[in-house]
Motif scaffolding. Structure first.
Motif, PDB file in Angstrom:
ATOM      1  N   UNK A  54      68.333  24.140  57.394  1.00 48.69           N
ATOM      2  CA  UNK A  54      68.061  22.780  57.876  1.00 48.69           C
ATOM      3  C   UNK A  54      68.073  21.775  56.715  1.00 48.69           C
ATOM      4  N   UNK A  55      67.537  22.187  55.556  1.00 46.27           N
ATOM      5  CA  UNK A  55      67.540  21.281  54.391  1.00 46.27           C
ATOM      6  C   UNK A  55      68.955  20.946  53.958  1.00 46.27           C
ATOM      7  N   UNK A  56      69.802  21.995  53.868  1.00 42.90           N
ATOM      8  CA  UNK A  56      71.194  21.777  53.424  1.00 42.90           C
ATOM      9  C   UNK A  56      71.928  20.898  54.417  1.00 42.90           C
ATOM     10  N   UNK A  57      71.729  21.186  55.716  1.00 41.57           N
ATOM     11  CA  UNK A  57      72.410  20.405  56.754  1.00 41.57           C
ATOM     12  C   UNK A  57      72.011  18.925  56.657  1.00 41.57           C
ATOM     13  N   UNK A  58      70.685  18.645  56.441  1.00 41.90           N
ATOM     14  CA  UNK A  58      70.238  17.240  56.355  1.00 41.90           C
ATOM     15  C   UNK A  58      70.825  16.555  55.126  1.00 41.90           C
ATOM     16  N   UNK A  59      70.866  17.279  54.010  1.00 42.08           N
ATOM     17  CA  UNK A  59      71.399  16.675  52.777  1.00 42.08           C
ATOM     18  C   UNK A  59      72.868  16.277  52.968  1.00 42.08           C
ATOM     19  N   UNK A  60      73.643  17.180  53.589  1.00 45.55           N
ATOM     20  CA  UNK A  60      75.070  16.895  53.788  1.00 45.55           C
ATOM     21  C   UNK A  60      75.241  15.793  54.836  1.00 45.55           C
ATOM     22  N   UNK A  61      74.439  15.831  55.895  1.00 40.10           N
ATOM     23  CA  UNK A  61      74.520  14.818  56.942  1.00 40.10           C
ATOM     24  C   UNK A  61      74.302  13.416  56.357  1.00 40.10           C
TER      25      UNK A  61
END
Ligand SMILES: Nc1ncnc2c1ncn2[C@@H]1O[C@H](COP(=O)(O)OP(=O)(O)OP(=O)(O)O)[C@@H](O)[C@H]1O
Length: 259
Positions: A241-248
């Motif tokens: 979830x952290x990686x997805x938010x950073x990329x988003x």
């Protein structure tokens, strides 16, 4: 083989306007056996970058190298899978002939082609589908055939341009796991363009984030999730979830925002 993009710029000529700058001064190196996903908003140059890696497009400036050779046309050892399997497979040919044609183009001996076709069909879970025609198969099965055709060449590098964008969610999840499996079996480097950030985080060792106007690389992010990956447990990991938010955040921010 290492794939290198060395200070590459691509602009397209425009009829009555200045050339359109699709990708500006981009440099990166993709190492052997890496799985790299490329994400970014529409028009940021993802496909343009992939097509230059494939040798189907020539950079306006800079160079692409596979190993120590400059890519000036489609290189040996590299296969491409496109989103539109419907157009990339020949509907009047059986699955076997669709695959064999790749071996014939590479001038492989007949027995070698037959062995590789059988191996590739088994690798994508289509053992026994040799005599079907593409129009007798579901979209997901046709995309498996397209992947198998790419595997017939036993490529060191596989380039994939939004290959699963046209299939339903369950089929997509199955195909994501398939590509992780064949990447491992064939020990390939994979460069995979996608609009889907979850898909990128799930598949990649590294995610390249591009921004538009002009297209440029703004982040090269290692994906530090454990392997092997699993659709349920991996996607429920807090780190996912952290990686997805950073990329988003990177994909959605205005193109002129400061780094
Ligand atoms: N053949 C072409 N002639 C002129 N302009 C082009 C051509 N191909 C792409 N472009 C332009 O170059 C820019 C980058 O396009 P590209 O298709 O590489 O982006 P993309 O990130 O893959 O987009 P999408 O996610 O919508 O597929 C866009 O502005 C596009 O309109």
């Amino acid at each position: 083989m290492t794939l290198t993009i060395d200070n590459v710029t691509k602009s397209y000529p425009a009829a009555k306007a200045a050339p359109r700058l699709a990708l500006a001064e981009t440099s990166l190196t993709i190492g052997r056996d890496e799985f790299v996903c490329v994400v970014g908003p529409s028009g940021c140059g993802k496909s343009t970058m992939l097509m230059m890696m494939s040798g189907l497009l020539t950079p306006t400036a800079g160079e692409v190298r596979l190993g120590d050779k400059v890519v000036t046309g489609p290189p040996a050892g590299l296969s491409v899978v496109f989103q539109d399997y419907g157009r990339s497979l020949f509907p009047w040919m059986t699955v076997r002939r669709n695959l064999a044609i790749a071996g014939k183009a590479a001038r492989l001996p007949r027995a070698e082609i037959a062995a590789r076709v059988a191996e590739a069909l088994a690798a994508v879970g289509l053992h026994g589908a040799d005599n079907l025609y593409p129009w007798q198969m579901s979209g997901g099965m046709q995309q498996r055939v397209a992947i198998a055709r790419a595997l017939v060449l036993r490529p060191e590098v596989m380039l994939m341009d939004e290959p699963f964008a046209a299939v339903d969610a369950q089929t997509r999840a199955d195909l994501e796991d398939l590509v992780l499996k064949v990447r491992h079996e064939y020990q390939m480097t994979v460069v995979f363009v996608t609009h889907d950030i979850d898909e990128a985080v799930y598949l990649a060792d590294r995610v390249l984030v591009l921004q538009a106007n002009p297209g440029r690389l703004v982040r090269d992010l290692p994906i530090d999730l454990p392997r092997p990956r699993d659709q349920v447990t991996t996607k429920l990991e807090p780190r996912f979830a952290q990686l997805r938010s950073e990329i988003f955040r990177l994909v959605m921010r205005p193109a002129d925002a400061a780094d």
